[in-house]
Design a protein around this motif. Structure first.
Motif, PDB file in Angstrom:
ATOM      1  N   GLN A 161      55.872  22.847  42.333  1.00  0.00           N
ATOM      2  CA  GLN A 161      54.761  23.453  43.076  1.00  0.00           C
ATOM      3  C   GLN A 161      54.402  22.602  44.298  1.00  0.00           C
ATOM      4  N   ALA A 162      54.375  21.304  44.142  1.00  0.00           N
ATOM      5  CA  ALA A 162      54.060  20.411  45.261  1.00  0.00           C
ATOM      6  C   ALA A 162      55.144  20.464  46.334  1.00  0.00           C
ATOM      7  N   ARG A 163      56.411  20.513  45.929  1.00  0.00           N
ATOM      8  CA  ARG A 163      57.498  20.617  46.906  1.00  0.00           C
ATOM      9  C   ARG A 163      57.382  21.894  47.724  1.00  0.00           C
ATOM     10  N   GLU A 164      57.071  22.977  47.050  1.00  0.00           N
ATOM     11  CA  GLU A 164      56.940  24.249  47.763  1.00  0.00           C
ATOM     12  C   GLU A 164      55.758  24.221  48.723  1.00  0.00           C
ATOM     13  N   THR A 165      54.668  23.626  48.313  1.00  0.00           N
ATOM     14  CA  THR A 165      53.492  23.516  49.180  1.00  0.00           C
ATOM     15  C   THR A 165      53.803  22.660  50.409  1.00  0.00           C
ATOM     16  N   ILE A 166      54.510  21.564  50.220  1.00  0.00           N
ATOM     17  CA  ILE A 166      54.882  20.703  51.343  1.00  0.00           C
ATOM     18  C   ILE A 166      55.834  21.435  52.279  1.00  0.00           C
ATOM     19  N   LEU A 167      56.767  22.203  51.723  1.00  0.00           N
ATOM     20  CA  LEU A 167      57.682  22.980  52.550  1.00  0.00           C
ATOM     21  C   LEU A 167      56.916  23.968  53.427  1.00  0.00           C
ATOM     22  N   ILE A 168      55.980  24.678  52.853  1.00  0.00           N
ATOM     23  CA  ILE A 168      55.192  25.654  53.615  1.00  0.00           C
ATOM     24  C   ILE A 168      54.408  24.953  54.716  1.00  0.00           C
ATOM     25  N   LEU A 204      62.602  28.252  62.531  1.00  0.00           N
ATOM     26  CA  LEU A 204      63.438  27.577  61.551  1.00  0.00           C
ATOM     27  C   LEU A 204      63.042  28.031  60.163  1.00  0.00           C
ATOM     28  N   ARG A 205      64.010  27.910  59.277  1.00  0.00           N
ATOM     29  CA  ARG A 205      63.804  28.281  57.878  1.00  0.00           C
ATOM     30  C   ARG A 205      64.429  27.211  57.000  1.00  0.00           C
ATOM     31  N   SER A 206      64.037  27.214  55.748  1.00  0.00           N
ATOM     32  CA  SER A 206      64.582  26.238  54.805  1.00  0.00           C
ATOM     33  C   SER A 206      66.024  26.581  54.482  1.00  0.00           C
ATOM     34  N   GLY A 207      66.831  25.567  54.303  1.00  0.00           N
ATOM     35  CA  GLY A 207      68.215  25.757  53.908  1.00  0.00           C
ATOM     36  C   GLY A 207      68.413  25.685  52.415  1.00  0.00           C
ATOM     37  N   ALA A 208      67.334  25.621  51.664  1.00  0.00           N
ATOM     38  CA  ALA A 208      67.413  25.494  50.206  1.00  0.00           C
ATOM     39  C   ALA A 208      67.714  26.843  49.569  1.00  0.00           C
ATOM     40  N   GLY A 209      68.459  26.798  48.501  1.00  0.00           N
ATOM     41  CA  GLY A 209      68.720  28.003  47.730  1.00  0.00           C
ATOM     42  C   GLY A 209      67.603  28.240  46.737  1.00  0.00           C
ATOM     43  N   GLY A 210      67.558  29.421  46.189  1.00  0.00           N
ATOM     44  CA  GLY A 210      66.563  29.729  45.174  1.00  0.00           C
ATOM     45  C   GLY A 210      65.331  30.383  45.759  1.00  0.00           C
ATOM     46  N   SER A 211      64.361  30.605  44.881  1.00  0.00           N
ATOM     47  CA  SER A 211      63.126  31.278  45.260  1.00  0.00           C
ATOM     48  C   SER A 211      61.928  30.451  44.862  1.00  0.00           C
ATOM     49  N   GLY A 212      60.816  30.726  45.503  1.00  0.00           N
ATOM     50  CA  GLY A 212      59.576  30.034  45.207  1.00  0.00           C
ATOM     51  C   GLY A 212      58.799  30.720  44.104  1.00  0.00           C
ATOM     52  N   ARG A 213      57.570  30.314  43.913  1.00  0.00           N
ATOM     53  CA  ARG A 213      56.711  30.868  42.873  1.00  0.00           C
ATOM     54  C   ARG A 213      56.460  32.356  43.066  1.00  0.00           C
TER      55      ARG A 213
END
Length: 139
Positions: A51-58, A122-131
């Motif tokens: 959750q923290a990683r996703e918040t920092i990414l946003i 720009l967009r994230s290059g990470a795979g997968g989905s968020g919450r």
């Protein structure tokens, strides 16, 4: 005449053994309780890290997008790279993608007019989905 109290050295051996430490059953009960607490706490810990990683990414995406807009407002064109934003002191360092665990995994979106620069978004290059179920590459 009163009897003298026996010294600690003269205690019987069976009493000495009872006061030395914990029994195996006591240790096993404590270990079982610790294991139970860990099975409850560890999944919540890893969930909060994600959750923290996703918040920092946003937050990083919002900051860099705002910086790109400021660069465009100042120069009338979009930057050619993220490094240009750092060189011109719009950013202190390259933004970090905590989900991809890299500062170079960004997907750069060019503007419609190629003569106005190379980095429109720009967009994230990470795979997968968020919450929310939105893939990271669509953020």
């Amino acid at each position: 005449m009163p009897m003298p109290m026996p010294s600690r050295r003269l205690r019987p051996l069976h009493r000495l053994r009872q006061t030395r430490g914990f029994t195996l059953v006591e240790l096993l009960v404590v270990l079982a309780i610790v294991a139970l607490l860990l099975t409850l706490a560890v999944p919540r810990y890893f969930h909060s890290i994600d959750q923290a990683r996703e918040t920092i990414l946003i937050d990083n995406l919002a900051t860099v997008r705002s910086t790109i807009d400021k660069f465009y407002g100042d120069t009338g064109r979009y930057p050619d790279s993220l490094e240009e934003l750092v060189e011109k002191k719009y950013l202190r360092t390259l933004p970090f993608d905590p989900v991809a665990n890299s500062s170079t995994a960004w997907v750069l979106i060019p503007p419609d007019d190629a003569g106005r620069g190379r980095v429109y978004d720009l967009r994230s290059g990470a795979g997968g989905s968020g919450r929310s179920g939105t893939p990271f590459v669509e953020r």
